[in-house]
Design a protein around this motif. Structure first.
Motif, short mmCIF file in Angstrom:
data_model
loop_
_atom_site.label_atom_id
_atom_site.label_comp_id
_atom_site.label_asym_id
_atom_site.label_seq_id
_atom_site.Cartn_x
_atom_site.Cartn_y
_atom_site.Cartn_z
N ALA A 189 -0.15 -5.21 -32.58
CA ALA A 189 0.07 -5.96 -33.81
C ALA A 189 -0.51 -7.37 -33.71
N PHE A 190 -0.83 -7.81 -32.48
CA PHE A 190 -1.35 -9.17 -32.25
C PHE A 190 -2.67 -9.10 -31.50
N PRO A 191 -3.67 -8.49 -32.10
CA PRO A 191 -4.93 -8.27 -31.37
C PRO A 191 -5.68 -9.55 -31.03
N HIS A 192 -5.30 -10.68 -31.65
CA HIS A 192 -6.01 -11.93 -31.40
C HIS A 192 -5.17 -12.92 -30.61
N SER A 193 -4.09 -12.43 -30.02
CA SER A 193 -3.28 -13.26 -29.12
C SER A 193 -3.75 -13.04 -27.69
N SER A 194 -3.05 -13.66 -26.74
CA SER A 194 -3.38 -13.45 -25.33
C SER A 194 -2.96 -12.07 -24.86
N GLY A 195 -2.10 -11.40 -25.62
CA GLY A 195 -1.59 -10.10 -25.22
C GLY A 195 -0.38 -10.18 -24.31
N VAL A 196 0.11 -11.40 -24.06
CA VAL A 196 1.28 -11.61 -23.21
C VAL A 196 2.53 -11.62 -24.09
N ARG A 197 3.43 -10.68 -23.85
CA ARG A 197 4.60 -10.54 -24.70
C ARG A 197 5.45 -11.81 -24.75
N ASP A 198 5.70 -12.41 -23.60
CA ASP A 198 6.54 -13.61 -23.55
C ASP A 198 5.97 -14.72 -24.43
N GLU A 199 4.66 -14.86 -24.43
CA GLU A 199 4.03 -15.92 -25.22
C GLU A 199 4.21 -15.65 -26.71
N VAL A 200 4.01 -14.41 -27.12
CA VAL A 200 4.20 -14.05 -28.53
C VAL A 200 5.66 -14.23 -28.92
N HIS A 201 6.56 -13.82 -28.05
CA HIS A 201 7.99 -13.94 -28.32
C HIS A 201 8.40 -15.40 -28.47
N ARG A 202 7.91 -16.27 -27.61
CA ARG A 202 8.26 -17.69 -27.69
C ARG A 202 7.80 -18.29 -29.02
N LEU A 203 6.59 -17.95 -29.43
CA LEU A 203 6.10 -18.47 -30.70
C LEU A 203 6.93 -17.94 -31.87
N ALA A 204 7.22 -16.66 -31.84
CA ALA A 204 8.01 -16.06 -32.91
C ALA A 204 9.41 -16.67 -32.97
N ARG A 205 10.00 -16.97 -31.82
CA ARG A 205 11.32 -17.60 -31.79
C ARG A 205 11.28 -19.01 -32.39
N ARG A 206 10.20 -19.74 -32.16
CA ARG A 206 10.07 -21.08 -32.76
C ARG A 206 9.99 -20.98 -34.27
N VAL A 207 9.26 -20.00 -34.75
CA VAL A 207 9.17 -19.78 -36.20
C VAL A 207 10.53 -19.40 -36.76
N TYR A 208 11.25 -18.58 -36.03
CA TYR A 208 12.59 -18.16 -36.47
C TYR A 208 13.56 -19.34 -36.49
N ALA A 209 13.44 -20.24 -35.52
CA ALA A 209 14.29 -21.43 -35.49
C ALA A 209 14.05 -22.29 -36.72
N LEU A 210 12.79 -22.42 -37.13
CA LEU A 210 12.46 -23.14 -38.36
C LEU A 210 13.09 -22.46 -39.55
N ARG A 211 12.95 -21.16 -39.63
CA ARG A 211 13.50 -20.41 -40.75
C ARG A 211 15.00 -20.61 -40.88
N ASN A 212 15.71 -20.61 -39.75
CA ASN A 212 17.16 -20.76 -39.78
C ASN A 212 17.58 -22.16 -40.21
N ARG A 213 16.86 -23.18 -39.76
CA ARG A 213 17.20 -24.55 -40.17
C ARG A 213 16.99 -24.72 -41.66
#
Length: 232
Positions: free
Chosen positions: A147-171
């Motif tokens: 689903a993220f063909p243009h990322s580094s392919g590292v799950r932890d990195e994608v997860h960290r970014l997605a969590r930051r976006v989710y933190a914004l959404r919640n605030r």
């Protein structure tokens, strides 16, 4: 209503001194009054929310599409796939919408569910039969990384970014201030408003560069980042 027409004293009283304290501290840095900064923060939150309405749908559909290719359109029905938290979210979605088409179930699942799928996974079942659901092995490697063909392919990195976006959404959802940035989950570090915008664009760009580029171009956020007076 123009900003000059805002009944500042009355509004400040209704918002409460405690809520305005954040804006009082930061107003000198922005060169405006606390009420002006509060209203500007609301506009900035609205702009981020506009972008999030695209980001969240793009994210969940990208994940659903990849899981469907590997496990079928009702992939969540695979008994050995999701941990307890994931199964509970699916059960609630079914309870809320019933046995409707797949699209209704997908739309009923909260953003937190999709962010969790990018994590490491947890346990499922009752003792003594509890088993670990390794999302890296079950979800990421066979499906979600695509689903993220243009990322580094590292799950932890994608997860960290997605969590930051989710933190914004919640605030934003809880009407909390974002003018001073949003705390990175699990740390004391804050992402500034411009870094938050970059996170939104990056997450979509990792899925589709053309859509990420379009999101950056159509967003109202850059015009607001200069402050209340520059955005008028």
């Amino acid at each position: 209503m123009s900003e000059q027409a805002v009944p500042a004293a009355e509004l400040a009283e209704l918002l409460s001194a405690e809520r305005l304290e954040t804006y009082r501290r930061q107003a000198p840095e922005w060169g405006c009054s606390p009420i002006e900064l509060y209203l500007h923060g609301a506009r900035l939150a609205s702009s981020h929310h506009h972008d999030l309405s695209i980001v969240e749908v793009v994210l969940r559909n990208a994940l659903h599409d990849q899981l469907s290719q590997v496990y079928g359109p009702r992939w969540w029905a695979e008994g050995q796939l999701l941990d307890d938290r994931g199964q509970e979210a699916i059960a609630k979605a079914h309870k809320d919408v019933g046995e409707h088409p797949v699209g209704r179930i997908i739309a009923a699942l909260p953003m937190g569910f999709w962010i969790h799928l990018l994590g490491h996974g947890d346990y499922a079942g009752r003792r003594p039969f509890r088993e670990r659901r390794s999302y890296d092995a079950l979800l990421w490697r066979p499906a979600l990384r695509h689903a993220f063909p243009h990322s580094s392919g590292v799950r932890d990195e994608v997860h960290r970014l997605a969590r930051r976006v989710y933190a914004l959404r919640n605030r934003i959802a809880h009407c909390e201030p974002i003018i001073g940035g949003v705390r990175v989950p699990g740390t004391k570090t804050r992402r500034s408003p411009d870094e938050i915008h970059e996170d939104l664009v990056t997450l979509v760009w990792w899925i589709s560069p053309p859509v990420g580029k379009w999101l950056a171009a159509q967003s109202y956020t850059p015009a607001l980042l200069g402050g209340p007076h520059q955005s008028q």
